[in-house]
Scaffold this motif. Structure first.
Motif, PDB file in Angstrom:
ATOM      1  N   PRO A 149       0.824  -1.209   0.000  1.00  0.00           N
ATOM      2  CA  PRO A 149       0.000   0.000   0.000  1.00  0.00           C
ATOM      3  C   PRO A 149       0.857   1.257   0.000  1.00  0.00           C
ATOM      4  CG  PRO A 149       0.189  -0.872   2.208  1.00  0.00           C
ATOM      5  CD  PRO A 149       0.901  -1.850   1.313  1.00  0.00           C
ATOM      6  N   CYS A 150       0.224   2.386  -0.310  1.00  0.00           N
ATOM      7  CA  CYS A 150       0.924   3.663  -0.175  1.00  0.00           C
ATOM      8  C   CYS A 150       1.312   3.823   1.290  1.00  0.00           C
ATOM      9  CB  CYS A 150       0.002   4.799  -0.627  1.00  0.00           C
ATOM     10  SG  CYS A 150       0.779   6.400  -0.408  1.00  0.00           S
ATOM     11  N   ALA A 151       0.314   3.686   2.173  1.00  0.00           N
ATOM     12  CA  ALA A 151       0.574   3.852   3.611  1.00  0.00           C
ATOM     13  C   ALA A 151       0.065   2.651   4.386  1.00  0.00           C
ATOM     14  CB  ALA A 151      -0.131   5.105   4.114  1.00  0.00           C
ATOM     15  N   LEU A 173       7.874  -6.076   0.300  1.00  0.00           N
ATOM     16  CA  LEU A 173       6.660  -5.371   0.715  1.00  0.00           C
ATOM     17  C   LEU A 173       7.000  -3.899   0.936  1.00  0.00           C
ATOM     18  CD1 LEU A 173       3.679  -5.759   1.643  1.00  0.00           C
ATOM     19  CD2 LEU A 173       4.572  -6.192   3.947  1.00  0.00           C
ATOM     20  N   ARG A 174       6.195  -3.006   0.350  1.00  0.00           N
ATOM     21  CA  ARG A 174       6.391  -1.580   0.567  1.00  0.00           C
ATOM     22  C   ARG A 174       5.225  -1.045   1.392  1.00  0.00           C
ATOM     23  NH1 ARG A 174       5.644   3.228  -2.562  1.00  0.00           N
ATOM     24  NH2 ARG A 174       4.403   3.670  -0.705  1.00  0.00           N
ATOM     25  N   GLY A 175       5.407   0.129   1.965  1.00  0.00           N
ATOM     26  CA  GLY A 175       4.335   0.765   2.715  1.00  0.00           C
ATOM     27  C   GLY A 175       4.925   1.912   3.512  1.00  0.00           C
ATOM     28  N   PHE A 178       5.833   6.997   7.668  1.00  0.00           N
ATOM     29  CA  PHE A 178       5.987   8.451   7.815  1.00  0.00           C
ATOM     30  C   PHE A 178       5.716   9.022   6.426  1.00  0.00           C
ATOM     31  CE2 PHE A 178       8.708   6.560  11.041  1.00  0.00           C
ATOM     32  CZ  PHE A 178       8.314   7.256  12.179  1.00  0.00           C
ATOM     33  N   LYS A 179       4.568   9.616   6.237  1.00  0.00           N
ATOM     34  CA  LYS A 179       4.189  10.030   4.890  1.00  0.00           C
ATOM     35  C   LYS A 179       4.468  11.514   4.660  1.00  0.00           C
ATOM     36  CE  LYS A 179       2.756   7.857   2.230  1.00  0.00           C
ATOM     37  NZ  LYS A 179       3.598   7.017   1.339  1.00  0.00           N
ATOM     38  N   PRO A 180       5.274  11.834   3.666  1.00  0.00           N
ATOM     39  CA  PRO A 180       5.491  13.247   3.348  1.00  0.00           C
ATOM     40  C   PRO A 180       4.328  13.759   2.487  1.00  0.00           C
ATOM     41  CG  PRO A 180       6.862  11.853   1.957  1.00  0.00           C
ATOM     42  CD  PRO A 180       5.974  10.947   2.736  1.00  0.00           C
ATOM     43  N   SER A 319       3.206   3.820 -10.258  1.00  0.00           N
ATOM     44  CA  SER A 319       2.039   4.302  -9.512  1.00  0.00           C
ATOM     45  C   SER A 319       2.137   5.805  -9.304  1.00  0.00           C
ATOM     46  CB  SER A 319       1.947   3.590  -8.157  1.00  0.00           C
ATOM     47  OG  SER A 319       1.995   2.201  -8.336  1.00  0.00           O
ATOM     48  N   HIS A 320       3.249   6.269  -8.689  1.00  0.00           N
ATOM     49  CA  HIS A 320       3.400   7.706  -8.467  1.00  0.00           C
ATOM     50  C   HIS A 320       3.676   8.439  -9.779  1.00  0.00           C
ATOM     51  CE1 HIS A 320       3.923   6.098  -4.410  1.00  0.00           C
ATOM     52  NE2 HIS A 320       3.325   7.220  -4.041  1.00  0.00           N
ATOM     53  N   ALA A 321       4.212   7.724 -10.770  1.00  0.00           N
ATOM     54  CA  ALA A 321       4.512   8.364 -12.050  1.00  0.00           C
ATOM     55  C   ALA A 321       3.241   8.774 -12.779  1.00  0.00           C
ATOM     56  CB  ALA A 321       5.326   7.416 -12.921  1.00  0.00           C
ATOM     57  N   VAL A 345       5.057  -1.035  -7.074  1.00  0.00           N
ATOM     58  CA  VAL A 345       3.680  -0.598  -7.322  1.00  0.00           C
ATOM     59  C   VAL A 345       2.850  -0.577  -6.051  1.00  0.00           C
ATOM     60  CG1 VAL A 345       3.272  -1.132  -9.759  1.00  0.00           C
ATOM     61  CG2 VAL A 345       3.225  -2.960  -8.125  1.00  0.00           C
ATOM     62  N   GLU A 346       1.892   0.343  -6.057  1.00  0.00           N
ATOM     63  CA  GLU A 346       0.966   0.420  -4.921  1.00  0.00           C
ATOM     64  C   GLU A 346      -0.233  -0.478  -5.175  1.00  0.00           C
ATOM     65  OE1 GLU A 346       2.166   4.692  -3.002  1.00  0.00           O
ATOM     66  OE2 GLU A 346       0.316   4.632  -4.162  1.00  0.00           O
ATOM     67  N   VAL A 347      -0.518  -1.317  -4.170  1.00  0.00           N
ATOM     68  CA  VAL A 347      -1.635  -2.267  -4.250  1.00  0.00           C
ATOM     69  C   VAL A 347      -2.443  -2.114  -2.969  1.00  0.00           C
ATOM     70  CG1 VAL A 347      -2.264  -4.716  -4.422  1.00  0.00           C
ATOM     71  CG2 VAL A 347      -0.205  -3.890  -5.585  1.00  0.00           C
ATOM     72  N   SER A 356      -4.499   7.035   1.577  1.00  0.00           N
ATOM     73  CA  SER A 356      -3.706   7.858   0.658  1.00  0.00           C
ATOM     74  C   SER A 356      -3.509   7.126  -0.664  1.00  0.00           C
ATOM     75  CB  SER A 356      -2.358   8.238   1.277  1.00  0.00           C
ATOM     76  OG  SER A 356      -1.573   7.097   1.469  1.00  0.00           O
ATOM     77  N   ASP A 357      -3.457   7.898  -1.736  1.00  0.00           N
ATOM     78  CA  ASP A 357      -3.168   7.397  -3.084  1.00  0.00           C
ATOM     79  C   ASP A 357      -4.058   6.247  -3.559  1.00  0.00           C
ATOM     80  OD1 ASP A 357      -1.303   9.358  -3.452  1.00  0.00           O
ATOM     81  OD2 ASP A 357       0.448   8.075  -3.168  1.00  0.00           O
ATOM     82  N   GLY A 358      -5.324   6.271  -3.157  1.00  0.00           N
ATOM     83  CA  GLY A 358      -6.257   5.215  -3.583  1.00  0.00           C
ATOM     84  C   GLY A 358      -6.403   5.150  -5.098  1.00  0.00           C
ATOM     85  N   ALA A 359      -6.430   6.296  -5.746  1.00  0.00           N
ATOM     86  CA  ALA A 359      -6.709   6.338  -7.190  1.00  0.00           C
ATOM     87  C   ALA A 359      -5.636   5.643  -8.023  1.00  0.00           C
ATOM     88  CB  ALA A 359      -6.849   7.792  -7.642  1.00  0.00           C
ATOM     89  N   GLN A 360      -4.456   5.555  -7.468  1.00  0.00           N
ATOM     90  CA  GLN A 360      -3.380   4.911  -8.233  1.00  0.00           C
ATOM     91  C   GLN A 360      -3.083   3.503  -7.738  1.00  0.00           C
ATOM     92  OE1 GLN A 360      -0.497   7.935  -7.347  1.00  0.00           O
ATOM     93  NE2 GLN A 360       0.643   6.645  -5.931  1.00  0.00           N
ATOM     94  N   SER A 361      -3.806   3.072  -6.683  1.00  0.00           N
ATOM     95  CA  SER A 361      -3.519   1.735  -6.125  1.00  0.00           C
ATOM     96  C   SER A 361      -4.253   0.667  -6.924  1.00  0.00           C
ATOM     97  CB  SER A 361      -3.957   1.675  -4.654  1.00  0.00           C
ATOM     98  OG  SER A 361      -3.219   2.626  -3.920  1.00  0.00           O
TER      99      SER A 361
HETATM  100 MN    MN Z   1       1.875   6.829  -2.457  1.00  0.00          MN
END
Ligand code: MN
Ligand code: PEP
Length: 683
Positions: A149-151, A173-175, A178-180, A319-321, A345-347, A356-361
């Motif tokens: 996930p993004c977060a 696994l990403r996630g 601390f979200k900027p 995803s962020h691109a 990639v964000e899943v 956060s970032d639901g539209a790109q997940s």
């Molecule tokens: Mn994100």
């Protein structure tokens, strides 16, 4: 002061500014080529960073002396051991006359590094850097997929997503914890609590973890949990953060800044490396342009540019691109096709309610589709998708191998640089020692004698068909089992002596199949004689001995590297869809230790049937009824029993219960029945 420098073409006559004299200057027949008068010391070529290529058989003592000499002058030394040569990279602020280094005993040559980034530069290190994180690797011939996930939003959320992405084939696994965030009112992340949840989830599914660090003061706390640090786009040039993270020596994913040039990005990598980490993974995540349809503009051309400038692996974050889930799959595939070493990639299991970032997940199903498409693309690129090695049962001390080294050896047929060697490098995650054998039967013997723990044998080529000899050897070696398989794409190249040119080639050596598979290319060279040779890589070894610039060989690029030859033209095969499949073999005692049956999804079995109507049908009926999807069926004559046959079958394993039942029934309806191997396959 006036310096006079007399340059001779003999290597032994060198000027030493230390003593203002020549060293080893035995001038029997002096030929003076030129006289330079240098009026200032500033004219002497000096560089802040350089590559020192050491002589091939240098003693440890001389090496130590060179290192000491450079360290005393304030350089930091990085030793890089390559296949052919060992080099010292000397990096630092000082400037030393390059000739002072050249005259040191054991130095073959000195090459100044001209780029502003040194440790990150391809000038310093020719081979690709492969970064290890937990049990996985990023770089080289692999494609690694990082997902999550993004977060991190809760323990349940990260566990649910970790399960989905690991099932689909993600290896990290990403996630964010601390979200900027652009807005101070948006969700800022769960902080250390989130990292702890992610660590737990990573351990549960065998995935190493990566998360973003935003504050240099968090470094010590976070290094306890993360396998790979992530530096976000907004912090790419936060130099204090780079220094602290670099000091940990842990791998780092370094995102490209929103408006950073490639050079600035590589300079940021240099910061990390100058402070202690060797393992930087560059991540292209889109840059800010005037285009607003997508969140950012994905600069895919950065991939080949970075590959040329740097030895570091590069991954892409589609995803962020793009910021849009519908664009993630095409751009992720494009990144892989353009040569990226992986994607991130964000899943999300519930993207519509993501914090956060639901539209790109991606939805998990979309992620699965992406993984399948990458799997199909990988062999075209000559790569294989990175995977988490299946849990091996505890290997007992009683390996019964000849010696400790045998444990790391893999026997293959051919000479160094053969396609089989390329396949074994693609299959094994860790470094193995390739052990060349004369014939295929020698591969079996070497494994049986315990001189190598594994062997690799080709079984099928997509153009030439089945290699019957190896099927027969499997039949006649009941103590050998198949423990895995590997496909590689066969790309033939024309290989010549260094300095030779395509126009001057008159003879081409290769295995008859190599010559046949490049016939269209060779037809365009009517003056070239085609000379059959026992082996493709063997032809390159022969070329190295011939020392004839008008001769060339057709083989894989890996063999050119092996024998110090040059590639005159890459990819000359008529049909580029040329793949060979290999089996990895081991003694059955070893195979038993390899894999839990529930991890296997592929079985290879062999059986004979009674000589009566419907005998084979009854066997296939068992497969159909128990849901074992058949991938391949071959028949081979039974030696000594004319007109009787053994059947080889490859099937998928649908589940342990159905499979076990099917085996029981097959034993009943066949005359002879044997399982040759059960393993986990990506195919
Ligand atoms: Mn994100
Ligand atoms: C992220 O990966 O979570 C992230 C914030 O990405 P970037 O730094 O590329 O914007």
């Amino acid at each position: 002061m006036v310096w006079v420098c007399i340059l001779h073409h003999e290597k032994t006559k060198r000027y030493s500014p230390d003593t203002a004299s020549y060293t080893n200057c035995s001038i029997a027949n002096p030929i003076i080529y030129s006289v330079h008068i240098l009026t200032r010391r500033g004219n002497i070529p000096s560089f802040s960073s350089m590559i020192i290529v050491l002589e091939q058989k240098i003693t440890e003592e001389k090496k130590q002396h060179i290192r000491q000499f450079l360290e005393n002058r304030g350089y930091r030394i990085k030793e890089i051991v390559g296949d052919i040569e060992t080099i010292f990279g000397a990096v630092g602020v000082p400037r030393v006359d390059i000739r002072e280094v050249e005259v040191l005993d054991g130095v073959a040559k000195v090459i100044p590094i001209t780029r502003p980034y040194k440790l990150a530069s391809r000038e310093l290190k020719k081979q690709d850097t492969v970064v290890s994180a937990g049990s996985i690797k990023i770089g080289g011939k692999r494609i690694a997929v990082i997902a999550g996930p993004c977060a991190i939003e809760s323990r349940e959320q990260i566990f649910a997503i970790a399960e989905k992405v690991s099932q689909a084939g993600a290896v990290m696994l990403r996630g964010g914890a601390f979200k900027p965030r652009t807005s101070p009112y948006d969700f800022q992340g769960l902080g250390v609590e989130g990292i702890k949840y992610m660590k737990e989830a990573g351990e549960a599914f065998g995935l190493p973890i990566t998360t973003e660090i935003v504050n240099p003061q968090h470094t010590d706390m976070m290094r306890e949990y993360v396998d790979v640090f992530q530096i976000g786009a907004r912090n790419m040039q936060n130099f204090e953060l780079l220094k602290e993270v670099g000091k940990t020596g842990l791998p780092v994913i370094l995102k490209r800044g929103l408006a950073a040039t490639i050079e600035e990005w590589l300079m940021a990598a240099e910061y990390l490396m100058a402070h202690g980490t060797d393992d930087v993974i560059l991540c292209e995540r889109g840059i800010r342009t005037f285009e607003r349809y997508t969140r950012n503009t994905l600069d895919l051309s950065a991939i080949p540019v970075v590959k040329k400038l740097s030895h570091l692996p590069i991954i892409v974050d589609p995803s962020h691109a793009t910021g849009l889930r519908g664009k993630v799959l095409p751009m992720g595939l494009a990144a892989v096709a353009a040569g990226a070493d992986g994607i991130m990639v964000e899943v999300h299991t519930d993207p519509d309610n993501a914090l956060s970032d639901g539209a790109q997940s991606l939805y998990p199903e979309q992620f699965e589709k992406l993984m399948r498409d990458i799997e199909a693309l990988a062999p075209v690129l000559g790569k294989s998708i990175e995977y988490i090695p299946k849990k091996a049962k505890a290997v007992s001390a009683a390996l019964e191998l000849k010696d400790k080294q045998a444990e790391h050896k893999v026997a293959f047929q051919g000479v160094r640089g053969a396609y089989s060697e390329a396949a074994l490098k693609a299959y094994f995650r860790e470094d193995k020692v390739p052990l060349p054998c004369r014939g295929f039967s020698d591969v079996f013997k070497t494994v049986l004698r315990g001189e190598a723990r594994y062997g690799i044998i080709p079984v099928e080529n997509s153009l030439a068909g089945v290699i019957n000899e190896n099927l027969d050897l499997l039949l006649s070696h009941p103590d050998i089992r198949i423990i895995g398989e590997q496909d590689i794409r066969i790309v033939h190249s024309l290989i010549g002596m260094p300095g030779s040119a395509l126009e001057t080639i008159r003879k081409v050596y290769s295995h008859p199949q190599g010559l046949a598979q490049c016939s269209v290319f060779l037809d365009n060279l009517p003056e070239v004689e085609r000379i059959p040779f026992f082996d493709t890589a063997g032809a390159v070894a022969h070329l190295a001995e011939l020392n004839d610039p008008s001769s060339a060989a057709i083989a894989g690029v890996q063999s050119a590297e092996c024998y110090g030859m040059e590639i005159l033209k890459e990819g000359i095969e008529t049909n580029p869809r040329n793949y060979t499949r290999f089996y990895i073999i081991a003694r059955d005692t070893e195979a038993d230790k390899m894999l839990e049956i529930q991890d296997a999804n592929r079985a290879i079995m062999v059986f004979s049937t009674a000589d009566e109507p419907g005998a084979l049908f009854r066997c296939l009926k068992v497969l159909a009824e128990r849901g074992l999807n058949m991938k391949k069926l071959e028949s081979r004559p039974i030696h000594g029993k004319p007109w009787e046959y053994m059947f080889f079958i490859e099937t998928e394993i649908p589940g342990t219960e159905a499979y076990t039942q099917a085996i029981k029934e097959l034993v009943d309806v066949t005359v002879e029945f044997r399982i040759l191997g059960e393993f986990s396959s990506n195919r």
